[in-house]
Design a protein around this motif. Structure first.
Motif, short mmCIF file in Angstrom:
data_model
loop_
_atom_site.label_atom_id
_atom_site.label_comp_id
_atom_site.label_asym_id
_atom_site.label_seq_id
_atom_site.Cartn_x
_atom_site.Cartn_y
_atom_site.Cartn_z
N ARG A 160 68.33 85.38 -7.61
CA ARG A 160 68.62 84.25 -7.14
C ARG A 160 68.52 83.92 -5.75
NH1 ARG A 160 73.51 81.80 -9.60
NH2 ARG A 160 72.68 79.76 -8.79
N ARG A 161 68.08 84.60 -5.01
CA ARG A 161 68.23 84.71 -3.46
C ARG A 161 67.51 83.24 -3.15
NH1 ARG A 161 64.47 88.56 -4.88
NH2 ARG A 161 62.42 88.25 -4.13
N PRO A 162 67.80 82.92 -1.91
CA PRO A 162 66.82 81.82 -1.40
C PRO A 162 65.62 82.16 -0.74
CG PRO A 162 68.77 82.72 0.28
CD PRO A 162 69.00 83.22 -1.09
N LYS A 163 64.91 81.22 -0.56
CA LYS A 163 63.22 81.29 -0.20
C LYS A 163 63.50 81.92 1.22
CE LYS A 163 61.27 78.28 -3.18
NZ LYS A 163 60.29 76.97 -3.33
N VAL A 164 62.36 82.73 1.39
CA VAL A 164 62.05 83.20 2.93
C VAL A 164 62.06 82.01 3.73
CG1 VAL A 164 60.49 84.51 4.30
CG2 VAL A 164 60.84 85.13 1.82
N ASN A 165 61.63 80.95 3.64
CA ASN A 165 61.60 79.89 4.61
C ASN A 165 62.99 79.43 4.83
OD1 ASN A 165 58.77 79.94 4.82
ND2 ASN A 165 58.34 78.25 3.19
N SER A 166 63.64 79.21 3.82
CA SER A 166 65.11 78.85 4.03
C SER A 166 66.03 79.77 4.96
CB SER A 166 65.92 78.76 2.42
OG SER A 166 65.11 77.99 2.00
N ILE A 167 65.74 81.03 4.72
CA ILE A 167 66.49 82.10 5.83
C ILE A 167 65.84 82.04 7.04
CG2 ILE A 167 66.94 84.48 5.82
CD1 ILE A 167 66.97 85.02 2.87
N LEU A 168 64.71 82.03 7.02
CA LEU A 168 63.95 81.82 8.43
C LEU A 168 64.48 80.61 9.32
CD1 LEU A 168 60.71 83.39 7.83
CD2 LEU A 168 62.68 84.51 8.86
N ASN A 169 64.52 79.54 8.34
CA ASN A 169 64.99 78.43 8.87
C ASN A 169 66.43 78.44 9.60
OD1 ASN A 169 62.56 76.95 8.26
ND2 ASN A 169 63.48 76.01 6.51
N LEU A 170 67.17 79.33 8.98
CA LEU A 170 68.71 79.42 9.56
C LEU A 170 68.68 80.45 10.63
CD1 LEU A 170 71.36 78.06 8.59
CD2 LEU A 170 71.49 80.06 7.14
N PHE A 171 67.99 81.68 10.57
CA PHE A 171 68.18 82.59 11.40
C PHE A 171 66.87 82.97 12.12
CE2 PHE A 171 71.06 83.54 7.90
CZ PHE A 171 72.21 83.47 8.45
N GLY A 172 65.73 82.60 11.63
CA GLY A 172 64.35 82.89 12.35
C GLY A 172 64.39 82.82 13.78
N SER A 173 64.87 81.83 14.25
CA SER A 173 64.47 81.50 15.82
C SER A 173 65.22 82.58 16.62
CB SER A 173 65.00 80.12 16.30
OG SER A 173 66.36 79.99 16.03
N TRP A 174 66.60 82.86 16.36
CA TRP A 174 67.44 83.94 17.16
C TRP A 174 66.54 85.51 16.61
CZ3 TRP A 174 72.74 82.69 14.63
CH2 TRP A 174 73.17 81.53 15.17
N LEU A 175 66.23 85.69 15.23
CA LEU A 175 65.49 86.88 15.23
C LEU A 175 64.28 87.04 15.67
CD1 LEU A 175 66.37 87.23 11.32
CD2 LEU A 175 67.36 88.56 13.13
#
Length: 1487
Positions: free
Chosen positions: A436-451
């Motif tokens: 039930r994990r969130p989608k990759v796009n959702s996680i990257l929208n949250l942390f992607g710019s920093w990472l």
């Protein structure tokens, strides 16, 4: 987020609430007034006897005047007691908001909020750094902070204004102490952790009771950005955000989501009464409280704060002075900790974090260690192994005042830090992300710019990734995009900064960058099946991989290691365009795997884990060259598809050209690997690539039969050495700087360019290692022997010398293991020897012609002798010890049994399997009942058989009457059923006394005929014979002659009558005799020659034989010695008779026939569609071919061939229908019309009711069952033949040799509930205990994430074989078996046409089983073979592990002994001989 809100900076700066009236007076006046006024107040509080009395201050005016004095007193030096008294008074007074006391003035009690606001502003003065020793100031500051903590926690009457003043007070004191550059040993360094901890705790309490307005959040964010050079800031922020995330996930994703466990100390920071909406709002704001964490990698940004600038201007003013600040030296560690915190959050959202054993915050799956000598003391709390939940002042002090690091930090020695979590064993599989994990796009929208920003820290992207100008332009543009808002500066930019010298910070930030890269890899590897990822994210990620996998001058070992460690499933996720980075991964693997020491990586990672991840990636890359073949890569990046520098960069390279490089990496990895787990994974991959190459070449040969020119072209590559297309170097010698794989390339290129060469190379490498490095290690030995067994089945022509090498190496292995000292002999050691004998049997049955060579036969038989007796007869050139002189002393009974099985295999199976009756049974499909049924003699019944036992091991059932069909009745014949350890065999024997030709032309013996007489030869004369010669008549008479008168002279009339009567009688007699003579002559002429009456003839041949006696006598079994009991032995005589009239005899014979001659295994195959969770949903998928993917049906038919359960003489998946030989139709009955239903019931035809998929070789048999709902089968009367399945299953590329049986007339099934799937045994059929058994499940999953939801426990009832219900089967696999012990092979089809493998429960006592290993990618061609081989190996391993398992021939031998003891006819020798002459069965004919 707060752009439209006003910051409170000016409010804080302009607030004069911390100034006193006494500040207007000279310093001496203020000091004296403060000392005089504060002392009585402080002494009153400090004296226990007076502490409970009323306060000296009564009115509001008195209190306010006193507070002006105390405000000034807090600014005094710490040499006296005044400041302490001031602190004591104020910390006592602010408790008015918690619990009013008598010592607190009444005005303060009446209006506590108003006074506490003033007190908080006054207390700011205490936190202003003093010049003198700060230990007492630290103590007083801690006293205030503890009072503030208590106030915030326990006060229930605090107004919003007081909360706001309290928050501003904490922000102000933090800013005073933490904003300036850190002074070593100063007050800020000692108080930093407590300061920021109290701020965050109070702030969280405020969020619960009085949520701060946006200006406060904005002010906090701006101020915290000025304090980030303190490690405690990032540590405390990480603690708080982890605790908030734990709460957030709990209500966002529900209880089924993996919990994100944090230490109780951290979890207690979040007030329990905080509601879910408040948690969510607070979480997002706290996440951005630290601003952009990537700023920590840029000292120019950290040092651009006002306090740094102010400090900088106060110093000498030299630009290079700034880098002397110790706090900037700590930035790499702080940056690393910030990235580690973000990584923890990402893993929490993915659901793959695992709590540590010390209950610290979760450690994600793979972590990189900070490469510093001080790493032990500076590790953040969530990364410590011991006492990780407490962070005290001493720890912080140690971390802050640690020695300044050298310029090249990564070259300093450090303890090796494993990248996997401490409680994860080396063999434990990686945890899957939560379904039930969130989608990759959702996680990257949250942390992607920093990472993404962190992943490209200090990368020279502007140098270009490709010589192509267009590509360089793209990368330059991308690098500018990554470096937005000044959050990241390139090295060139930093050098141009006058305040900063980049040479001081060359590689310190590698650890944080590596952490970000690893986190991004984990994010992309968590992609769900069918999920779409934005192209922008994918392109950035691929650029990150290309940059991180550099192995040239820009190599960054921590980043390279982190990418490899976190990317094992990267090529299994169907990422669009992922094949672009294949060459970069290959180059990285060429650097890592052939390197035995990995010295450049040891300071960052555990080399074993790094190699394991590299091998996992290699497993997913190996099928690509064969699968994509001549497909060309349209995107050419740095020419990586070819190692040849002279090749054109613009020339597209095919995937097939990568094969040689991958094979060389595989071989190099095997040569340098020392870890058992890693070695077994490589061995599994080796069989995969060899089998795939063999199948591909077999298909290619069929398709190119007419293409002679193409064949010449393909062979020219081999003849000319290594071409540039194959990834090699055309140079005769390579430079010293070559990669390890290039050195291997020259040695193996000619050998590994074809399937045969690869097979030979694999055999040579494995056999050499098996008898050197691996022979001590059990897990590797078993895997190597399994690999050799698999290689024996690869259909590639190789020289007999190479095959002999494999057999000889296994023999040498057995000799070594048997010769080890007695203390080392254990059950595990004997398991290794048993496995080696099994491997030897596989090679011999697959290549029976090997025993045509004398030396090979001799070596194999010597090993068999060694196993059975414990020693060889010939140990040296001179000494020979005969078998009769040796005392049997085998290594163990298991070894002896294995050697006996090998001998049986050599003597009975080699060259004789499969028999004309098919591979389903190595035994004769004949027993007593069958012989009676097909006999045409009505007098034959089951009592017509004579039963004898030879050597207590072979039961002979003899039928003396000829069967009346094809046998010749004039010759003695006997039909013998031989039941031995290896099975039941029927021999029909005739006594042959004549050559074969004579036997065909004559039925009886006839002597040679005599010649017919010829009576017409010569002349026949009629001569009248005279009594005397004629001369006698010419002699004259004398008187004497006449003295006797003639008759007529003396005859009287009476005499005349008599005379006449006599004459007539004589005439009659003469006539009669003449007549008789003529008649006799005539009869003689009519009679045949020779005369049957008088002719001498041989006696006629015997017609009735006692053939059993003849057979035993002719074979020498009827000697007196054979019938006598052996002396000093409990064994029966060599020949004994059995009494078949004893009740139960034929039941025991039938019981013996049911004992299988080979190990039997069962595989249950399920199909799981997306989102399914219940067993009924899964079972219904196979009811129609339209419900499943076409490749699934193709896969089924690649596992085995279809057989009719009713006619099948082998294993069918259930004991009730297996090993049946009497249910076959004799074909004489009336033919029935076979109606084929048009209804498509798909793969459910193989559910074991009527048909099943079956595979057998000389050594094992497997039934593949596809369970389906029982009620649907009862509705379906008829079933289609296999040919009616979709045409895709007959695809020519599959090269499947499937034998289809014609369908039999169908029958109705009784309606059964799904729970009563257990079949009932036929009446009167005894079933022997057959356990233990291993039931393997194969699950085809359309969506990979559904593996977590597979209802294995529910489906355990569907995979019954009946073995577990048989009597005395205590060791069999019961329904209570732990789920994790049930082997399951999950197959997930990828969009590319390849298949991803997930193995569950197959790792037992002896570690993993090959060839399929977890995470492997398999081609469509090799899938069926590899699954079948893995099933065979899993079941063999389980049998090795079992303490109670007995081989089939041992079970049969024991049963034969039981029958002998139970039914032995104990006759004396005379009685035995007498019984041989008596008819058998006559007295029982009526029974």
């Amino acid at each position: 987020m707060y752009s439209e809100w006003r910051s409170l900076h000016l409010v804080i700066q302009n607030d004069q609430g911390h100034t006193s009236v006494l500040h207007s007076y000279p310093e001496s006046v203020g000091r004296e007034v403060a000392n005089a006024v504060v002392r009585p107040l402080g002494q009153t509080l400090g004296t226990p006897s007076v502490a409970g009395s009323e306060s000296l201050l009564k009115t509001d005016k008195e209190v306010k005047w006193t507070m002006e004095v105390i405000c000034y007193g807090l600014t005094l030096p710490l040499d006296g007691e005044t400041v302490k008294y001031c602190v004591d008074v104020y910390t006592d007074w602010i408790m008015a908001l918690v619990l009013p006391k008598d010592s607190i003035p009444l005005p303060v009690i009446k209006e506590p909020n108003l006074y506490v606001q003033s007190i908080l502003k006054h207390l700011q003065n205490l936190f202003v750094p003093r010049q003198e020793q700060g230990s007492s100031q630290i103590r007083l500051c801690l006293q205030v902070l503890r009072a503030i903590q208590k106030l915030a926690r326990e006060s229930s009457t605090m107004a919003r204004e007081t909360w706001e003043v309290l928050l501003l007070f904490l922000l102000q004191i933090n800013d005073i102490l933490l904003a300036p550059p850190t002074v070593q040993g100063g007050i800020a360094e000692n108080l930093a952790e407590k300061l920021i901890g109290v701020l965050f705790e109070v702030w969280l309490l405020a969020c619960t009771r009085c949520f701060p307005t946006p200006p406060y959040w904005k002010t906090a964010k701006e101020m915290v950005a000025n304090w980030r050079h303190h490690p405690a800031v990032v540590e405390q922020w990480s603690k708080v955000i982890c605790a908030l995330t734990s709460r957030l996930l709990r209500f966002t994703y529900g209880p089924s989501f993996p919990p994100f466990k944090v230490p109780d100390e951290d979890a207690s920071l979040i007030p329990p009464e905080m509601d879910n909406e408040c948690v969510a709002q607070t979480w997002f704001r706290f996440l951005h409280m630290l601003s952009n964490p990537v700023d920590l990698s840029n000292p120019a940004i950290i040092s651009s704060t006002p306090k740094f600038q102010e400090q900088f201007l106060n110093v000498s003013g030299m630009p290079q002075e700034l880098n002397q600040y110790p706090c900037l030296k700590h930035l790499p560690q702080i940056f690393f900790r910030a990235m580690r915190g973000i990584s923890c959050l990402v893993d929490a959202f993915l659901g793959i974090s695992r709590p540590r054993s010390d209950s610290a915050p979760p450690t994600p799956v793979n972590r990189l260690s900070m490469p510093q000598s001080a790493a032990v003391s500076t590790t953040p709390p969530h990364n410590r192994r011991h006492r990780a939940v407490t962070v005290n002042k001493a720890t912080m002090k140690t971390s802050t005042v640690s020695t300044a690091h050298a310029s090249k930090v990564q070259h300093q020695t450090s303890s090796t830090s494993p990248l996997s979590s401490p409680n994860q064993t080396s063999s434990e599989p990686r945890p899957l992300p939560a379904p039930r994990r969130p989608k990759v796009n959702s996680i990257l929208n949250l942390f992607g710019s920093w990472l993404f920003d962190a992943a490209f820290v200090h990368c020279k992207l502007h140098n270009g990734i490709n010589r192509d100008s267009s590509m360089t332009a793209i990368t330059t543009q991308a690098s500018m995009e990554f470096r937005r808002k000044g959050s990241q500066m390139s090295t060139d930019t930093m050098v141009s900064n006058p305040m900063f010298d980049a040479s001081e910070f060359p590689d310190n930030y590698e650890a944080g960058r590596a952490e970000a890269c690893g986190t991004l890899c984990r994010i992309f590897c968590s992609k769900k099946t069918g999920e779409e990822i934005l192209p922008a994210y994918l392109s950035r990620f691929y650029m990150l991989l290309i940059q991180g996998l550099q192995i040239n001058d820009y190599v960054c070992h921590p980043v390279l290691a982190s990418v490899i460690l976190n990317s094992p499933p990267l090529f299994c996720c169907d990422l669009k365009g992922i094949d672009v980075v294949v060459p970069y991964f290959i180059s990285a693997l060429e650097t890592i795997l052939p390197d035995r020491e990995l010295l450049k990586f040891k300071s960052y990672v555990n080399p074993t884990e790094l190699r394991r991840s590299s091998i996992n990636i290699l497993l997913s890359l190996l099928p690509l060259p064969h699968h994509f073949g001549t497909v060309k890569s349209e995107v050419v990046l740095e020419g990586k598809f070819s190692n040849d520098d002279s090749s054109s960069y613009d020339k597209p390279i095919t995937f097939l050209s990568l094969k040689l490089r991958l094979v060389n990496i595989l071989i190099g990895a095997l040569q340098t690997e020392t870890d058992p787990n890693n070695t077994q994974m490589i061995l599994g991959a080796m069989l995969n690539i060899v089998q795939d190459s063999a199948l591909l070449e077999a298909i290619g040969c069929q398709m190119e039969m007419g293409g002679g020119e193409n064949n010449l072209k393909s062979h020219s590559r081999t003849n000319s050495g290594i071409s540039s297309g194959s990834g090699g170097s055309t140079e005769p010698t390579t430079p010293d700087s070559e990669r390890p794989a290039q050195a291997l390339l020259r040695d193996y290129a000619l050998n590994t360019d074809s399937a045969a060469g690869l097979l030979i190379r694999s055999i040579h490498l494995v056999t050499q290692r098996l008898n050197s490095q691996w022979r001590q290690d059990m897990s590797i030995s078993l895997a190597a022997l399994e690999l050799l067994s698999g290689l024996a089945k690869v259909k590639v022509m190789v020289d007999s010398g190479d095959r002999k090498r494999a057999i000889s190496s296994v023999c040498s292995y057995i000799v070594y293991q048997c010769s080890r000292p007695a203390p080392l002999h254990s059950r595990d050691l004997h398991s290794m020897i048993v496995a080696a004998f099994q491997c030897l049997c596989v090679w011999l049955t697959e290549h029976p012609d090997m025993l045509d060579e004398k030396d090979c036969l001799k070596e194999v038989l010597e090993i068999v002798e060694l196993g059975i007796s414990g020693s060889k007869s010939k140990n040296s050139e001179q000494e020979v010890k005969y078998k009769g002189d040796k005392e049997p002393n085998p290594a163990s009974m298991r070894v002896k049994d294995a050697a006996e099985a090998t001998l049986t295999c050599i003597m009975q199976l080699l060259g004789a399997f499969p028999s004309p009756s098919g591979p389903a049974s190595p035994c004769s499909l004949v027993n007593e009942t069958t012989l009676i049924k097909y006999s045409r003699l009505p007098t034959i019944n089951k009592h017509s058989f004579r039963y004898f036992v030879l050597d207590n091991s072979v039961i002979l059932a003899m039928l003396e009457q000829p069967l009346g069909n094809e046998q010749n009745d004039f010759f003695p014949s006997v039909t013998v059923l031989v039941r031995g350890m290896s099975g039941r065999l029927a021999w029909a024997q005739q006594l042959c006394l004549l050559p074969r030709g004579a036997k065909a032309n004559q039925k009886l013996f006839v002597p040679e005929p005599r010649p017919v007489p010829k009576n017409d030869v010569g002349f026949k004369y009629t001569v009248k014979h005279r009594p005397f010669p004629e001369e006698v008549d010419k002699i004259p008479f004398v008187k004497a002659d006449l003295s006797i008168p003639d008759l007529h002279e003396i005859v009287t009339e009476e005499l005349e009558e008599r005379h006449e009567k006599l004459r007539s009688g004589m005439a009659q007699q003469i006539a009669y005799e003449i007549h008789l003579e003529q008649q006799s002559e005539e009869e003689l002429q009519k009679r045949s020659f020779p005369d049957p009456v008088t002719d001498c003839r041989p006696p006629p041949p015997a017609q009735e034989f006692q053939t059993a006696r003849l057979f035993l006598s002719h074979f020498g079994f009827l000697s007196l010695e054979a019938l006598k009991e052996p002396a000093n032995s409990r064994l029966p005589p060599h020949l004994i008779a059995l009494d078949s009239t004893i009740p139960g005899f034929f039941d025991d014979i039938g019981y013996l026939d049911l004992l299988p001659c080979r190990p039997f295994d069962t595989v249950f195959i399920f199909y799981m569609k997306p989102g399914q969770k219940t067993n009924q949903e899964i079972l219904k998928n196979v009811e129609s071919s339209r419900n499943v993917q076409p490749h699934f049906l193709e896969f089924l038919l690649s596992l085995g061939w279809s057989v009719d359960v009713g006619k099948h003489p082998g294993w069918t998946g259930h004991v009730s229908t297996s090993w049946s030989i009497n249910s076959c139709d004799d074909g004489e009955g009336p033919e029935q019309d076979e109606v084929i239903s048009s209804e498509d019931i798909g793969a459910s035809i193989f559910n074991g009711q009527k048909k099943v998929l079956y595979y057998a070789d000389a050594l094992t048999e497997i039934a593949f069952v596809v369970p389906s709902p029982m009620e649907s089968l009862s509705k379906s009367i008829f079933y289609p033949e296999v040919g009616s399945l979709p045409s895709v299953v007959k695809h020519p590329l599959c090269q499947l040799r499937i034998f289809f049986c014609t369908p039999t007339p169908t029958f109705f099934l009784t309606q059964l509930s799904p729970s009563s799937r257990l079949k009932k045994l036929p009446q009167g059929r005894p079933v022997p205990p057959l356990g233990p058994e291993t039931r393997v499940s194969v699950v085809w999953v359309e969506r990979y994430d559904d593996i977590e939801n597979f209802p294995l426990s529910d489906l355990m009832t569907e995979i019954s074989t009946g073995v577990e219900t048989t009597a005395n089967s205590s060791t069999s696999l019961r329904s209570t078996t732990l789920e994790k012990e049930v082997p399951v092979i999950f197959i997930h089809p990828l969009n590319t046409g390849l298949f991803r493998i997930k193995i569950q429960g197959a790792t037992g006592k002896f570690n993993m089983v090959i060839p399929l290993v977890d995470g492997m990618i398999v081609s469509r061609r090799a899938l069926g073979f590899l699954v079948r081989q893995t099933v065979i190996n899993i079941c063999r391993r389980k049998r090795l592990e079992s303490d109670s398992y007995s081989p089939p021939h041992v079970r049969r031998k024991q049963k034969i002994t039981d029958i002998v003891n139970k039914y032995r006819n104990k006759q004396l020798e005379p009685e035995f001989y007498t019984s041989l002459f008596q008819e058998v069965g006559l007295k029982n004919c009526s029974s």
